[in-house]
Write an enzyme that holds these catalytic residues in place. Sequence first.
Site, PDB file in Angstrom:
ATOM      1  CB  THR B  16      -3.835  -2.500  -2.212  1.00  0.00           C
ATOM      2  OG1 THR B  16      -3.688  -2.804  -3.580  1.00  0.00           O
ATOM      3  CG2 THR B  16      -4.019  -3.777  -1.416  1.00  0.00           C
ATOM      4  CB  CYS B  22      -1.871  -7.863  -7.564  1.00  0.00           C
ATOM      5  SG  CYS B  22      -1.382  -7.233  -9.182  1.00  0.00           S
ATOM      6  CG  HIS B  39      -0.443  -3.863  -5.385  1.00  0.00           C
ATOM      7  ND1 HIS B  39      -1.535  -3.093  -5.653  1.00  0.00           N
ATOM      8  CD2 HIS B  39      -0.491  -4.879  -6.276  1.00  0.00           C
ATOM      9  CE1 HIS B  39      -2.211  -3.619  -6.668  1.00  0.00           C
ATOM     10  NE2 HIS B  39      -1.589  -4.698  -7.072  1.00  0.00           N
TER      11      HIS B  39
END
Lengths: 198, 168
Positions: B16, B22, B39
């Site tokens: 990711t 996040c 995520h």
Amino acid sequence: MSAPNYTDLQLDAMRELANIGSGNAATALASMLGKEVELSVPRALALPLADAVDAVGPAEKTVSSVVLPIFGEIDALVLLLFPTEDAATLCSLLGVEAGTEVGDSAIGEIGNILGTSYINALASMANLAIEPRPPHVVTDMLGAIVASLLSQTVGETDSALVLDTGLAVADVQCELSFLLLPTTGGIAELLGRLGVGS
Amino acid sequence: MGELAVATAPEDELMTIGLGSCIGVAVVDRAKSVAALAHVMLPDASAVANAPAGKFADTAIPALIEESERAGARRVRLEAILVGGAQMFEVGVGSTLDIGARNATAVLEALARARVPVRAQETGGRRGRTMRVHVGAMTVTVKEAGGREVELWSGSPSPRRSAEAIHR
């Protein structure tokens, strides 16, 4: 994942808004630098959230950014993104050194002036009482910047509306993207004020 | 953002890119060579219907466990690694400041509820990060903007695996 539903008319109205706002900002930048500034045709990107970052640019690219929160009858974030080399060019045009406190402050001030010109145009076109908060400068991965901001504006919904315009300074390598990220409520309010509400 | 993926092949890599506020949460079963990555964007899905599985901390952890089990993992062997949750901006709109820290807390709580132990964690700070889970080597690496890739966790083959093999 639900795709955002805007009509062509609504997207056209948003593009026109971005066009006028960034036109105003380009004029401010041109007079500040004493150079011509070219403006790209704005994009109104209505996207599932998962695709929004990739639509703005390569997620891992390091960029300089200025964020200007907008408060009032609509809430939104104005985001300026510069490739780091172009931010350095801009600093040298202003006679300061990039990557220093003074350099960051100059970039923040440019963001402030451009962002304010942008939202002034937006406010008068859509007849909105809005005002900016002080700018914040961050250099980091594009994906981390855009995703963190979208979490704040449209995080709970599945779609994002991003208005994106490119500005390029004549004679030197200095380009920047100008983005407006309205909150979910802000999008509906903007469309209503433009007379194309749903 | 909000996605979730599972991998089992040794050559696979889950990644990711550009985690800011996040959080990337990996759940792995070393013995079965199963890795899943979500995520996570926000702490809780209570107000939202039909959200993508990986998007909210409280729904992402059960989804990660379920997907890992479906790919052959054993629940008791699952271990978690988390990366991200930075506060990149001091400014923002609404009551959404420091989503990063709230995300990290929510992910840790959800993992504790599910009794999945956390083996490594790199959260907080102000910098964005890219996270990679290398399935074959069972390692997790982290890279900051302009920095080099650093190994955060290495899951050497589980001793339990050989014990099981002998039993059979």
